[in-house]
Design an enzyme around this catalytic site. Sequence first.
Site, PDB file in Angstrom:
ATOM      1  N   ASP A  73       0.858  -1.184   0.000  1.00 55.23           N
ATOM      2  CA  ASP A  73       0.000   0.000   0.000  1.00 55.23           C
ATOM      3  C   ASP A  73       0.897   1.238   0.000  1.00 55.23           C
ATOM      4  O   ASP A  73       2.114   1.131   0.064  1.00 55.23           O
ATOM      5  CB  ASP A  73      -0.953  -0.036   1.205  1.00 55.23           C
ATOM      6  CG  ASP A  73      -0.213   0.006   2.533  1.00 55.23           C
ATOM      7  OD1 ASP A  73       1.022   0.136   2.537  1.00 55.23           O
ATOM      8  OD2 ASP A  73      -0.881  -0.102   3.568  1.00 55.23           O
ATOM      9  N   SER A  74       0.284   2.404  -0.053  1.00 57.60           N
ATOM     10  CA  SER A  74       1.088   3.625  -0.197  1.00 57.60           C
ATOM     11  C   SER A  74       1.624   4.144   1.129  1.00 57.60           C
ATOM     12  O   SER A  74       2.465   5.024   1.166  1.00 57.60           O
ATOM     13  CB  SER A  74       0.222   4.719  -0.822  1.00 57.60           C
ATOM     14  OG  SER A  74      -0.765   5.136   0.113  1.00 57.60           O
ATOM     15  N   GLY A  75       1.117   3.599   2.224  1.00 61.79           N
ATOM     16  CA  GLY A  75       1.496   4.107   3.541  1.00 61.79           C
ATOM     17  C   GLY A  75       0.525   5.178   4.018  1.00 61.79           C
ATOM     18  O   GLY A  75       0.484   5.512   5.194  1.00 61.79           O
ATOM     19  N   GLY A  76      -0.258   5.711   3.089  1.00 57.35           N
ATOM     20  CA  GLY A  76      -1.177   6.798   3.433  1.00 57.35           C
ATOM     21  C   GLY A  76      -2.136   6.427   4.542  1.00 57.35           C
ATOM     22  O   GLY A  76      -2.274   7.151   5.524  1.00 57.35           O
ATOM     23  N   PHE A  77      -2.755   5.273   4.422  1.00 57.60           N
ATOM     24  CA  PHE A  77      -3.780   4.881   5.397  1.00 57.60           C
ATOM     25  C   PHE A  77      -3.217   4.850   6.823  1.00 57.60           C
ATOM     26  O   PHE A  77      -3.833   5.371   7.751  1.00 57.60           O
ATOM     27  CB  PHE A  77      -4.373   3.520   5.020  1.00 57.60           C
ATOM     28  CG  PHE A  77      -5.491   3.105   5.922  1.00 57.60           C
ATOM     29  CD1 PHE A  77      -6.750   3.663   5.790  1.00 57.60           C
ATOM     30  CD2 PHE A  77      -5.284   2.167   6.928  1.00 57.60           C
ATOM     31  CE1 PHE A  77      -7.788   3.292   6.640  1.00 57.60           C
ATOM     32  CE2 PHE A  77      -6.310   1.792   7.780  1.00 57.60           C
ATOM     33  CZ  PHE A  77      -7.562   2.361   7.633  1.00 57.60           C
ATOM     34  N   ASP A 127      -2.240   8.394  -1.364  1.00 59.02           N
ATOM     35  CA  ASP A 127      -3.578   8.999  -1.308  1.00 59.02           C
ATOM     36  C   ASP A 127      -3.941   9.378   0.117  1.00 59.02           C
ATOM     37  O   ASP A 127      -3.281   8.958   1.068  1.00 59.02           O
ATOM     38  CB  ASP A 127      -4.631   8.016  -1.843  1.00 59.02           C
ATOM     39  CG  ASP A 127      -4.800   6.798  -0.936  1.00 59.02           C
ATOM     40  OD1 ASP A 127      -3.802   6.345  -0.345  1.00 59.02           O
ATOM     41  OD2 ASP A 127      -5.931   6.280  -0.815  1.00 59.02           O
ATOM     42  N   GLN A 187     -10.973   7.922  -4.644  1.00 50.99           N
ATOM     43  CA  GLN A 187     -11.519   8.373  -3.355  1.00 50.99           C
ATOM     44  C   GLN A 187     -12.784   9.178  -3.643  1.00 50.99           C
ATOM     45  O   GLN A 187     -13.418   8.949  -4.661  1.00 50.99           O
ATOM     46  CB  GLN A 187     -10.454   9.193  -2.596  1.00 50.99           C
ATOM     47  CG  GLN A 187      -9.263   8.361  -2.106  1.00 50.99           C
ATOM     48  CD  GLN A 187      -9.581   7.491  -0.891  1.00 50.99           C
ATOM     49  OE1 GLN A 187     -10.666   7.575  -0.286  1.00 50.99           O
ATOM     50  NE2 GLN A 187      -8.631   6.627  -0.518  1.00 50.99           N
ATOM     51  N   GLY A 214     -10.908   4.162   0.584  1.00 52.71           N
ATOM     52  CA  GLY A 214     -11.795   4.955   1.441  1.00 52.71           C
ATOM     53  C   GLY A 214     -13.088   4.248   1.808  1.00 52.71           C
ATOM     54  O   GLY A 214     -14.073   4.880   2.156  1.00 52.71           O
ATOM     55  N   ASP A 264      -8.540  -7.265  -0.247  1.00 52.78           N
ATOM     56  CA  ASP A 264      -7.679  -7.635   0.876  1.00 52.78           C
ATOM     57  C   ASP A 264      -8.421  -7.270   2.147  1.00 52.78           C
ATOM     58  O   ASP A 264      -9.262  -6.374   2.135  1.00 52.78           O
ATOM     59  CB  ASP A 264      -6.364  -6.847   0.846  1.00 52.78           C
ATOM     60  CG  ASP A 264      -6.569  -5.416   1.312  1.00 52.78           C
ATOM     61  OD1 ASP A 264      -7.092  -4.615   0.513  1.00 52.78           O
ATOM     62  OD2 ASP A 264      -6.256  -5.102   2.471  1.00 52.78           O
ATOM     63  N   CYS A 302     -15.048 -28.001   5.433  1.00 53.70           N
ATOM     64  CA  CYS A 302     -13.741 -27.459   5.043  1.00 53.70           C
ATOM     65  C   CYS A 302     -12.690 -28.568   5.002  1.00 53.70           C
ATOM     66  O   CYS A 302     -12.677 -29.453   5.855  1.00 53.70           O
ATOM     67  CB  CYS A 302     -13.327 -26.374   6.037  1.00 53.70           C
ATOM     68  SG  CYS A 302     -11.717 -25.632   5.694  1.00 53.70           S
ATOM     69  N   CYS A 304      -9.343 -27.893   4.921  1.00 48.29           N
ATOM     70  CA  CYS A 304      -8.032 -27.298   5.209  1.00 48.29           C
ATOM     71  C   CYS A 304      -7.268 -28.193   6.193  1.00 48.29           C
ATOM     72  O   CYS A 304      -7.820 -29.093   6.819  1.00 48.29           O
ATOM     73  CB  CYS A 304      -8.168 -25.872   5.742  1.00 48.29           C
ATOM     74  SG  CYS A 304      -8.486 -25.739   7.518  1.00 48.29           S
ATOM     75  N   CYS A 307      -8.877 -28.279   9.734  1.00 43.35           N
ATOM     76  CA  CYS A 307     -10.137 -29.025   9.866  1.00 43.35           C
ATOM     77  C   CYS A 307      -9.945 -30.526   9.672  1.00 43.35           C
ATOM     78  O   CYS A 307     -10.715 -31.320  10.192  1.00 43.35           O
ATOM     79  CB  CYS A 307     -11.166 -28.469   8.886  1.00 43.35           C
ATOM     80  SG  CYS A 307     -11.692 -26.799   9.319  1.00 43.35           S
ATOM     81  N   HIS A 333      -7.297 -21.708   9.204  1.00 41.76           N
ATOM     82  CA  HIS A 333      -8.640 -22.067   8.748  1.00 41.76           C
ATOM     83  C   HIS A 333      -9.346 -20.881   8.097  1.00 41.76           C
ATOM     84  O   HIS A 333      -9.922 -21.012   7.009  1.00 41.76           O
ATOM     85  CB  HIS A 333      -9.528 -22.622   9.870  1.00 41.76           C
ATOM     86  CG  HIS A 333     -10.961 -22.615   9.454  1.00 41.76           C
ATOM     87  ND1 HIS A 333     -11.468 -23.547   8.563  1.00 41.76           N
ATOM     88  CD2 HIS A 333     -11.953 -21.708   9.675  1.00 41.76           C
ATOM     89  CE1 HIS A 333     -12.723 -23.226   8.280  1.00 41.76           C
ATOM     90  NE2 HIS A 333     -13.043 -22.112   8.941  1.00 41.76           N
TER      91      HIS A 333
HETATM   92 ZN   LIG Z   1     -10.755 -25.386   7.770  1.00 45.52          ZN
END
Ligand SMILES: [Zn+2]
Length: 352
Positions: A73-77, A127, A187, A214, A264, A302, A304, A307, A333
Site C-alpha cells: 500500500d502507499s502508507g497513506g492509510f 492517497d 476516493q 476509502g 484484501d 472445510c 483445510c 479441519c 482455517h
Molecule cells: Zn478449515
Amino acid sequence: MLLPHRTVETPVFMPVGTLGTVKAVPQDVLETLGAEIILGNTYHLYLRPGHEAIRRMGGLHRFISWPRAMLTDSGGFQVFSLSQLRKVTDEGVSFRSHLDGSSHFFTAEHSIDVQIALGADICMAFDECTEYPADRKRAEESLRLTMAWAERSLAHFKAHCSEVPWFSESGIGEFGGRRQSLFGIVQGGMYRDLRRESAERLVEMEFDGYAIGGLSVGEPRELRMEMIAEVLPLLPADKPRYVMGVGYPDEIEQYARMGVDMMDCVLPTRAARHGLLFTSEGRLNIKGKKYAEDQGPPDPACHCMVCRRYSRAYLRHLMHSGEALAGTLNSIHNLAYYLGIMERVRAELASY
Ligand SMILES: [Zn+2]
C-alpha cells in the site's frame, strides 16, 4: 493477471502481511493454502526495519522468503490512522512514528521511492483516505489532494521504476524484464459524483490498475455497495480492479461476482486471533463453552489442514490457555475459508 513474480488468477483474495508476515502463519503454509499474492504495509516496513535495509537485502520478496506476488500500500492509510501529530499540506504529510515518536515527512514521491525499494509487484499511488463521515467540502478537499498526489506518484514511478531491486533492463533477466505495476486509488468519500470524477480522472492518467479506497471506514454496508457499483463500470475491465480493505465472507463473494478482481482484508486473521472462525455454517466463536468437548472439526465442509486434523474442543482449549498455536490454527482455517470462496467464484465465472 501477469505479475513479475506470479501469474495471479482473479478474482483473488490477498492475505494482509502488515509487517512482512501474515500474522501467525508461516510462508510455506500460505503457499500450501494457495495464497497467490499477499500485502505488505509501506508505513510499517519503512519505520522498521527500513526500506533501505530491505533494498540492500534484495527486496521484500527475498527478505521474507516469499516467492509469489506481493502488493504494497502507499502508507497513506497508516500515516493517517496510526501516527501522531500529523500535519497535511499539498506537499505531503509530516508525522511522528507511533513506535518511537521520531519525525518523518511523506510525500507522493517518497512513498513511491519506498515502494520501489521494497520491490512488491504492485505499488499504490499515495492517497488520503477520506474519513467517514466527511461533509461535502471536506471530501472535495481530500479528493483534490489525492488527485494531485496520484499525478505526482505516476510521474515519479515512471522515472524511477527501473530502480527496483530485482529489475532486469535487458528483458532476459529472472523476471523477463517485467516491471512493477502502479495502481491509482479512487476516493471521494460517500459522494457518487466525486467518486465518478475521481475514477474518470485516474483512468485518463492511465494507471496499470485501479483501486477503490476509502471504504470500510465505518460506513453502512449498503453505502459501500453503492459506491462500488457506481465506480466499477467506469474502470477499464481489461485492467485489475481492486477494492481495498473488505470485508466479510459474503461481501467479498458479492463483490467478486460484480467484477472486482482483487480484495484484501485483515478480518480473517484478526478475527482468528480473537477466536472467531468463519465457517460454512456461519460465524463460530470457538471460545464458547458448548465446544468444550466437541470433537468435530471446526468446519465440517472445510478440507483445510486444520479441519482435517484438529477438533473444536482442542482449538477452544488452546484459546483458553493463551497458546500461540491458537492464533496460528484459527488463522489458517479462516484464510483457507476466504481463499476457498474466491476459488469457487473463479470456477463459476470460468464455466460461463
Ligand atoms: Zn478449515
